[in-house]
Design a protein around this motif. Structure first.
Motif, PDB file in Angstrom:
ATOM      1  N   PHE A   1      32.519  30.287  36.395  1.00 54.65           N
ATOM      2  CA  PHE A   1      32.972  30.448  35.020  1.00 54.65           C
ATOM      3  C   PHE A   1      32.334  31.651  34.322  1.00 54.65           C
ATOM      4  CE2 PHE A   1      32.909  25.918  36.166  1.00 54.65           C
ATOM      5  CZ  PHE A   1      34.256  25.611  36.016  1.00 54.65           C
ATOM      6  N   THR A   2      31.201  32.118  34.817  1.00 56.50           N
ATOM      7  CA  THR A   2      30.474  33.195  34.121  1.00 56.50           C
ATOM      8  C   THR A   2      30.676  34.569  34.743  1.00 56.50           C
ATOM      9  OG1 THR A   2      28.494  32.789  35.479  1.00 56.50           O
ATOM     10  CG2 THR A   2      28.700  31.558  33.408  1.00 56.50           C
ATOM     11  N   MET A   3      31.308  34.647  35.920  1.00 52.49           N
ATOM     12  CA  MET A   3      31.386  35.926  36.632  1.00 52.49           C
ATOM     13  C   MET A   3      32.400  36.896  36.043  1.00 52.49           C
ATOM     14  SD  MET A   3      33.595  35.052  40.051  1.00 52.49           S
ATOM     15  CE  MET A   3      35.294  34.492  39.952  1.00 52.49           C
ATOM     16  N   TRP A   4      33.345  36.392  35.240  1.00 52.94           N
ATOM     17  CA  TRP A   4      34.495  37.199  34.849  1.00 52.94           C
ATOM     18  C   TRP A   4      34.124  38.438  34.058  1.00 52.94           C
ATOM     19  CZ3 TRP A   4      38.402  35.749  37.653  1.00 52.94           C
ATOM     20  CH2 TRP A   4      38.436  34.439  38.116  1.00 52.94           C
ATOM     21  N   GLY A   5      33.108  38.342  33.211  1.00 48.92           N
ATOM     22  CA  GLY A   5      32.710  39.510  32.431  1.00 48.92           C
ATOM     23  C   GLY A   5      32.033  40.578  33.258  1.00 48.92           C
ATOM     24  N   GLU A   6      31.556  40.222  34.450  1.00 51.67           N
ATOM     25  CA  GLU A   6      30.883  41.174  35.317  1.00 51.67           C
ATOM     26  C   GLU A   6      31.836  41.874  36.282  1.00 51.67           C
ATOM     27  OE1 GLU A   6      27.441  39.405  37.201  1.00 51.67           O
ATOM     28  OE2 GLU A   6      27.396  37.824  35.667  1.00 51.67           O
ATOM     29  N   LEU A   7      33.025  41.344  36.430  1.00 47.97           N
ATOM     30  CA  LEU A   7      34.000  41.927  37.353  1.00 47.97           C
ATOM     31  C   LEU A   7      34.603  43.204  36.763  1.00 47.97           C
ATOM     32  CD1 LEU A   7      35.851  38.673  38.482  1.00 47.97           C
ATOM     33  CD2 LEU A   7      34.360  40.117  39.896  1.00 47.97           C
ATOM     34  N   PRO A   8      35.171  44.074  37.596  1.00 50.63           N
ATOM     35  CA  PRO A   8      35.842  45.281  37.085  1.00 50.63           C
ATOM     36  C   PRO A   8      36.927  44.937  36.073  1.00 50.63           C
ATOM     37  CG  PRO A   8      35.574  45.405  39.465  1.00 50.63           C
ATOM     38  CD  PRO A   8      35.180  44.008  39.071  1.00 50.63           C
TER      39      PRO A   8
END
Length: 508
Positions: free
Chosen positions: A211-218
């Motif tokens: 749930f938290t990875m989305w802001g770190e993705l391109p």
């Protein structure tokens, strides 16, 4: 791979062959070989429909899309198929077993000889066979690419390995072997998928990172629509997949034909739809997260999934993951070959040779051995196509550019021909619509006048317009519909026999 991984993979192959041998006695005729005698339970048909609907392409071409564009792959592939099946469960799936009840069909195109006449049936069958050869070849190629990524072995060797094992069990056991292995393969995929999912997200900091990875993705990787996968493209791809997964893809039609009746086929379609909404998330989320772990892959199609598994999984589990990908490919290719063989034996050869026509009318052991011989031949041909896949634009080119674009023109008469609403679209209209769709495909390949968003669906759109327009013109002109066609379509609409006439089965 470690020695234990090879042992796991070898054990998997032995189980597949064992299932084929176990299923041998279930086949007494070509009807058993191609449609399980119409006795397949809905839950087994539904799982098999799902497993037969995807292959190693998911772990090669689609993995590269997930790595490069993010979660959009789930929305334009899995969700569109799920929606298409939910609709098809109500309107299309029940009609397939009714065809078997009424006509005793063993192939999806068999009924077209009555509905549209022999010329239209032959155009559909011959063209569809050529397209399926390319499609199956792409799936063998994806398996070879995956094995090369895991082991460094040549791509052609992976194709020969997976093709040879598949050839053994499907030739021996027919559809029943395919169905049982599909179920086993689904269990293997499920275990491997859970293991790789937990391994990847544990590395990223725990399952909460889902749930938290989305802001770190391109940028764009969290969007349902990214890159060339626009809302219009996804909507039109849904249009294509609706036809594909409800029977335009012959092997998937066979899953519905093999169920006892319309209610069972509805349940099978709904189960497959639910699996498409849920199962691909387990597969794709680790691929979507991969840029956070491997930021500079030069060839994600070949590198991504082998690197994910070999980085995070212990010896033995890597072999299980590879087995699951073999399972995915083998499930789809074997069911494709089974359906392809059914069309050739039931619809093409009887027109070319009187002996095959007599065999079709008197289904016996001889028809079973012919079915097995054709299965061997087409498996070998598709393996050759797979080895030469680069000549057709690679795996993604074969699956998207060729098969997805061309399956529509074949599927429109096949599926809309099941409805009395379109009874005035006769054989000539069916042929014109198929030819128009193929011309539409040629336009997309030879010119730049069709927008990129529309290219894949353009042949299907053209075919549908011609099929509808031709039926409308025939109706206005007062073209009559034969009693045999009227009776057949009434039975497909209602599931109830017309007591006034029973001429249809004699006509096929």
């Amino acid at each position: 791979m470690a020695t234990l991984d090879w042992i796991v993979l070898g054990a998997f192959f032995l189980v597949m062959i064992g299932i084929g041998i176990f299923s041998y006695k279930a086949n007494n005729s070509s009807s058993d070989f191609f449609v399980g005698g119409g006795k397949v339970p809905w839950w087994l048909s539904g799982v098999s429909h799902h497993v037969s609907g995807h292959s190693g392409v998911v772990f090669v071409a689609y993995a590269a899309i997930a790595y490069s564009y993010g979660i959009t792959i789930y929305f334009w592939w899995a969700v569109t198929i799920g929606i298409g099946l939910i609709v098809g469960a109500k309107f299309i799936a029940p009609r397939w077993p009714r065809l078997r009840e009424k006509l005793g069909i063993q192939s999806p195109t068999e009924y077209m000889a009555i509905r549209f006449g022999l010329p239209a049936q032959q155009v559909t069958a011959w063209t569809g066979v050529l397209i399926k050869l390319l499609d199956i070849g792409a799936k063998w190629a994806s398996m070879g690419i995956l094995l090369a990524g895991f082991t460094g072995l040549p791509i052609w060797l992976g194709i020969l390995l997976s093709g040879s094992v598949s050839l053994i069990y499907v030739t021996i056991g027919g559809l029943w072997a395919d169905l049982i292995t599909d179920f086993v393969q689904f269990l293997v995929q499920l275990i491997a998928g859970i293991v790789i999912f937990v391994g990847v997200f544990s590395q990223l900091g725990g399952l909460g990172s889902v749930f938290t990875m989305w802001g770190e993705l391109p940028d764009g990787h969290a969007s349902p629509f990214n890159g060339s996968y626009t809302p219009l493209w996804v909507f039109l791809f849904l249009f294509v997949k609706f036809f594909d997964y409800n029977g335009g893809n012959w092997n998937l039609a066979a899953r519905f034909i093999s169920t006892p009746d319309g209610e069972n086929s509805k349940k099978a379609a709904r189960l497959s739809a639910v699996l498409y909404f849920v199962w691909p998330l387990l597969i794709f989320l680790p691929m979507v997260a991969a840029p956070l772990i491997f930021s500079d892959l030069s060839d994600p199609a070949q590198q991504l999934y082998p690197m994910l598994t070999q980085t995070f999984l212990p010896a033995g589990l890597v072999g299980l993951v590879l087995a699951s990908m073999f399972a995915s490919t083998m499930g789809m290719t074997v069911s494709d070959i089974n359906a392809l063989t059914a069309v050739v034996q039931r619809d093409i050869l009887p027109v070319l040779n009187k002996k095959f026509k007599e065999m079709k009318e008197n289904v016996d052991k001889k028809s079973l051995w012919v079915a097995r011989g054709l299965t061997i031949m087409f498996t070998v041909i598709t393996m050759i196509v797979g080895i030469n896949q680069q000549h057709f634009g690679g795996v993604l080119g074969l699956v998207i550019t060729w098969f997805s674009a061309l399956v529509g023109p074949m599927a429109v008469p096949l599926l809309f021909g099941l409805f009395s609403k379109f009874k005035y679209s006769n054989g000539k209209v069916a042929i014109y619509s198929i030819v128009a769709g193929i011309v539409g495909f040629a336009i997309t390949q030879l010119t730049d006048i069709i927008p990129t968003d529309v290219e894949t669906a353009f042949p299907l759109i053209v075919t549908t317009i011609v099929f509808f327009a031709g039926g409308y013109i025939n109706k206005r002109r007062g073209v009559t519909v034969s009693p045999e066609v009227e009776e057949l379509l009434n039975f497909l609409d209602t599931g109830k026999e017309d007591k006034k006439a029973d001429n249809v089965k004699k006509a096929i």
